[in-house]
Design an enzyme around this catalytic site. Structure first.
Site, mmCIF file in Angstrom:
data_model
loop_
_atom_site.group_PDB
_atom_site.id
_atom_site.type_symbol
_atom_site.label_atom_id
_atom_site.label_comp_id
_atom_site.label_asym_id
_atom_site.label_seq_id
_atom_site.Cartn_x
_atom_site.Cartn_y
_atom_site.Cartn_z
ATOM 1 N N ASP A 99 0.813 -1.218 0.000
ATOM 2 C CA ASP A 99 0.000 0.000 0.000
ATOM 3 C C ASP A 99 0.848 1.271 0.000
ATOM 4 O O ASP A 99 1.993 1.270 0.456
ATOM 5 C CB ASP A 99 -0.911 0.028 1.238
ATOM 6 C CG ASP A 99 -2.107 -0.893 1.095
ATOM 7 O OD1 ASP A 99 -2.127 -1.669 0.135
ATOM 8 O OD2 ASP A 99 -2.996 -0.837 1.967
ATOM 9 N N ASP A 100 0.221 2.350 -0.503
ATOM 10 C CA ASP A 100 0.665 3.741 -0.342
ATOM 11 C C ASP A 100 1.775 4.180 -1.275
ATOM 12 O O ASP A 100 2.229 5.318 -1.210
ATOM 13 C CB ASP A 100 1.097 4.032 1.100
ATOM 14 C CG ASP A 100 -0.014 3.768 2.105
ATOM 15 O OD1 ASP A 100 -1.188 3.766 1.690
ATOM 16 O OD2 ASP A 100 0.299 3.564 3.300
ATOM 17 N N HIS A 150 -5.878 3.141 -4.715
ATOM 18 C CA HIS A 150 -5.859 3.369 -3.274
ATOM 19 C C HIS A 150 -6.260 4.817 -2.982
ATOM 20 O O HIS A 150 -5.812 5.400 -1.988
ATOM 21 C CB HIS A 150 -4.465 3.065 -2.720
ATOM 22 C CG HIS A 150 -4.427 2.804 -1.244
ATOM 23 N ND1 HIS A 150 -5.341 1.994 -0.596
ATOM 24 C CD2 HIS A 150 -3.572 3.248 -0.272
ATOM 25 C CE1 HIS A 150 -5.057 1.942 0.685
ATOM 26 N NE2 HIS A 150 -3.984 2.712 0.917
ATOM 27 N N HIS A 154 -5.661 9.620 -0.345
ATOM 28 C CA HIS A 154 -5.664 8.746 0.827
ATOM 29 C C HIS A 154 -6.578 9.242 1.956
ATOM 30 O O HIS A 154 -6.204 9.234 3.131
ATOM 31 C CB HIS A 154 -4.240 8.573 1.371
ATOM 32 C CG HIS A 154 -4.056 7.305 2.156
ATOM 33 N ND1 HIS A 154 -4.304 7.222 3.512
ATOM 34 C CD2 HIS A 154 -3.643 6.065 1.784
ATOM 35 C CE1 HIS A 154 -4.048 6.006 3.939
ATOM 36 N NE2 HIS A 154 -3.652 5.266 2.906
ATOM 37 N N HIS A 251 3.653 -2.606 3.163
ATOM 38 C CA HIS A 251 3.746 -1.232 2.657
ATOM 39 C C HIS A 251 5.081 -1.026 1.958
ATOM 40 O O HIS A 251 6.116 -1.494 2.438
ATOM 41 C CB HIS A 251 3.606 -0.214 3.799
ATOM 42 C CG HIS A 251 2.274 -0.265 4.492
ATOM 43 N ND1 HIS A 251 1.990 -1.191 5.475
ATOM 44 C CD2 HIS A 251 1.165 0.494 4.347
ATOM 45 C CE1 HIS A 251 0.751 -1.012 5.912
ATOM 46 N NE2 HIS A 251 0.222 0.005 5.245
#
Length: 735
Positions: A99-100, A150, A154, A251
């Site tokens: 993620d991210d 995503h 955010h 991540h």
């Protein structure tokens, strides 16, 4: 009929004195450049989550509205086309999700480990990061990994409206399409957890996202690598029990991910030895690919987005570098001015300081005048009060307002009027030189008045035979208005403090046209005053340096000049000064290779002038641009503190300059407002000058409208004769 109506409206406009005015091109181009820079900064703020960012996280809510099979089901939730299904990953299959990202430091390391162990994964990327690092998204796709949404910024979507959700999805998708040319159907909501954490607030969002055609992917195994618990603990938490399949959350961005990379390098081979396969999601589910190619206008739109983001990144990186440069230059310049101007003041104010033998012989004062009827009488009378013997030559440059007749009607001794057809200020000064009777000549403007001691103070440095020219102390006479007070600060601090510094460095760049003195024997070999540039004073000063003469500053030779009283007049004057200075620098560019003592100006002065008078002012707007950016997007407190720090340094320099010039400090009250408003005008003027220079534009001489209100302090008041039409100057244009 229509033509008659237009003529009628034009006639009415003419009678009303309010013709339709368009934005001048000289304003339009600089403003467009500044707007473009601000647009690039806004885009940067947008893709760095500094605009529209919302990092609130909603606390858990009730779950009674969530279907039980979703709460008890797998981590893949499909609500497309009205379905309510959940899927799990088969045994001995692991879907690693990151993620991210993408992150320029850690994502390549993660990709390297995955390629090393022949494993696939799913990367849920944010739109902000995908826009900034599109090459990493392309690499993910090229190496067989899947990419999912995503969101762009955010946020917790439970707080957002449907319009904001649509925006987050579309912008995230736009970034992925621009980066890799694909569209994805996978989505992971920020701050998500296991399926059993779905509640009454997040479930409607999941349903809505499904209606938009996306499959929601949460996880059922959380490595909690964001806590950096250690490599062994990350591996333990990421390992499913009893050979079960799992979607593992990791991540690749958001901080130091070195433990994640190290854990991954051990986790992959260990789990493969236990019979696990590492697939992307659709491979694990034996489903069609989540990626679909994008073509046509949608692809070009996405590519254009990536291009603009990359351009904004490079431009803002350049602006940040420029800000660092201008910050260094500002501090360095202030430091040099304070140090060297102090040295200059102590040197020339010593009781035993002498330039040489006192200069007592008469001098010729040249007063070029074009339509100076409102000022010329004050000017001439101030010269007649001089305590040094002078002859006064008023060179009337084709005036149409009776300037010459006013001087002749005064009937004063030692005052001569020389008439010529309008040819420009340099030609008028050369005509005066040809008619002057003395070797030392003083040059001044027709709107300037001298104090009784000005000429005497101005010529004393000629006691040193090496001195070829002397710069006087030009001061603003009409400083009671706000714009006058701002120029007063600029003259005292920006001009005269500078001249002290340049005097010590022996590279004075300009003898001000309002108050300067020259040896005729120094001017004649260089051809007198040149009309090659619009800054004939700067041009001739540089030429004197190159011919080996010293140019110095006489702080007590004060002259009071009438500064522009309107923004338009100020603009015209400073535009001519800026452009003329650039012309003079270019004309004397070969000074940098001059040899011997005469080469000092080329080695020291020309770089200083180019740096502090042309380059630094051009970069100076970055201070205000980033001030505005920092106030809006943060960190606001640090930004304001930094700006106040710069202002404090300027205030110290200004106060020191006012003390050296024995000026009242009360005018410094307007210094903060000058920095906010006045400087912006000067920025745009300089930018316009750059544009004119780069495009090879031509600029005419500008004639400022005068009022005749300036008198020397302590002088007897005189009433200027009322004449009309200082008008536009009709002198020939100079390239």
């Amino acid at each position: 009929m229509a033509s008659r109506t237009r003529r009628h409206r034009a006639a009415i406009g003419a009678r009303d004195g309010s013709p339709r005015r368009r934005l001048p091109l000289r304003l339009l181009l600089p403003l467009l450049v500044l707007v473009a820079l601000m647009a690039m900064l806004m885009l940067r703020g947008y893709v760095h989550s500094e605009i529209l960012a919302d990092h609130r996280v909603r606390p858990p809510a009730a779950t009674d509205q969530v279907p039980q099979k979703i709460l008890e089901g797998g981590p893949v939730i499909d609500t497309r086309s009205g379905r309510t299904e959940s899927l799990g990953v088969p045994d001995h299959r692991l879907v690693l999700t990151f993620d991210d990202g993408p992150d320029p430091t850690w994502t390549p390391k993660v990709l390297d480990v995955l390629r090393k162990h022949d494993a696939h994964a799913v990367f849920f990327v944010t739109g902000t990061m995908a826009s900034r690092y599109p090459d990493l998204v392309q690499r993910m796709v090229d190496e067989g990994h899947e990419v999912g949404l995503h969101t762009f910024n955010h946020p917790d979507l439970s707080y957002q409206s449907r319009e904001r959700i649509d925006w987050e999805l579309s912008q995230n998708q736009l970034a992925i399409t621009g980066a890799a040319g694909i569209r994805t159907s996978l989505f992971r909501p920020p701050y998500s957890s296991f399926a059993d954490a779905m509640d009454n607030e997040s479930w409607p969002v999941t349903e809505y996202i499904g209606a938009r055609g996306y499959i929601t992917v949460v996880n059922n195994t959380d490595s909690e690598d964001w806590q950096r618990p250690g490599v062994d603990e990350i591996i333990r938490r990421a390992t499913p029990k009893d050979g079960a399949g799992a979607i593992v959350l990791m991540h690749d961005s958001g901080g130091d991910r070195s433990q994640t990379v190290a854990a991954l390098d051990r986790f992959l081979p260990d789990m493969k030895e236990q019979g696990y396969e590492f697939d992307n999601l659709t491979e694990a589910l034996d489903a069609p690919s989540a990626h679909s190619p994008v073509t046509g206008g949608e692809l070009w739109k996405a590519k254009a987005w990536i291009f603009l983001v990359q351009a904004s990144e490079h431009i803002t990186d350049g602006l940040v570098a420029g800000l660092a440069v201008i910050g260094f230059l500002v501090i360095a310049r202030f430091g040099l001015m304070l140090l060297l101007s102090g040295i200059h003041a102590r040197r020339v104010r010593r009781r035993d300081f002498r330039w040489g033998p006192p200069v007592t012989e008469p001098v010729s004062v040249l007063v070029p005048a074009y339509n100076e009827a409102k000022c010329i009488e004050n000017t001439v009378r101030s010269l007649m009060d001089s305590d040094h013997p002078v002859e006064i030559l008023v060179i009337d440059d084709g005036s149409t307002d009776g300037t010459a007749r006013i001087v002749e009607a005064m009937g004063l001794p030692n005052v001569r009027v020389v008439r010529q057809l309008n040819a420009g200020k340099p030609a008028a000064l050369n005509r005066g030189l040809a008619n002057a009777r003395h070797d030392i000549v003083v040059m001044m403007d027709g709107d300037t008045v001298f104090e009784p001691s000005t000429v005497r103070e101005l010529v004393q440095p000629f006691g040193d035979p090496r001195v070829g020219a002397v710069a006087g102390n030009a001061k603003v006479g009409n400083k009671d208005s706000l714009i006058g007070a701002w120029q007063h600060i600029e003259y005292v601090m920006g001009f005269n403090l500078d001249r002290r510094m340049y005097d010590v460095l022996r590279c004075m760049p300009t003898i001000p046209g309002a108050v300067g003195a020259f040896r005729r024997s120094a001017l004649e070999p260089i051809g007198g005053m040149s009309d090659d540039t619009l800054a004939e004073d700067t041009d001739v000063t540089m030429a004197l340096h190159r011919d080996g003469w010293r140019v110095v500053y006489a702080e007590n030779a004060r002259a009071w000049t009438e500064a522009p009283e309107t923004v338009q007049q100020l603009w015209s004057q400073r535009y001519r000064w800026s452009y003329g200075t650039m012309q003079a620098i270019w004309k004397h560019r070969r000074a940098v290779i001059d040899k011997g003592p005469s080469g000092r100006f080329g080695r020291v002065g020309l770089p200083f002038v180019s740096l502090f008078m042309v380059l630094a002012p051009l970069l100076a707007p970055l201070i205000d641009i980033f001030l505005l950016y920092g106030i809006i997007f943060g960190p606001t407190e640090k930004t304001i503190a930094a700006w106040l720090g710069v202002l404090a340094i300027q205030a110290v320099c200004a106060a020191y300059a006012f003390r050296l010039d024995r000026e009242r400090m009360t005018h410094l009250i307007s210094l903060p407002l000058q920095q906010i408003l006045y400087r912006q005008l000067m920025y745009v003027v300089l930018l316009q000058s750059w544009i004119t220079a780069l495009t090879g534009g031509r600029l005419r001489w500008q004639k400022l409208r005068r009022t005749g209100v300036v008198e020397a302090p302590g002088g007897a008041p005189s009433t200027p004769r009322q004449r009309t039409g200082s008008g536009d100057d009709h002198r020939r244009p100079v390239a």
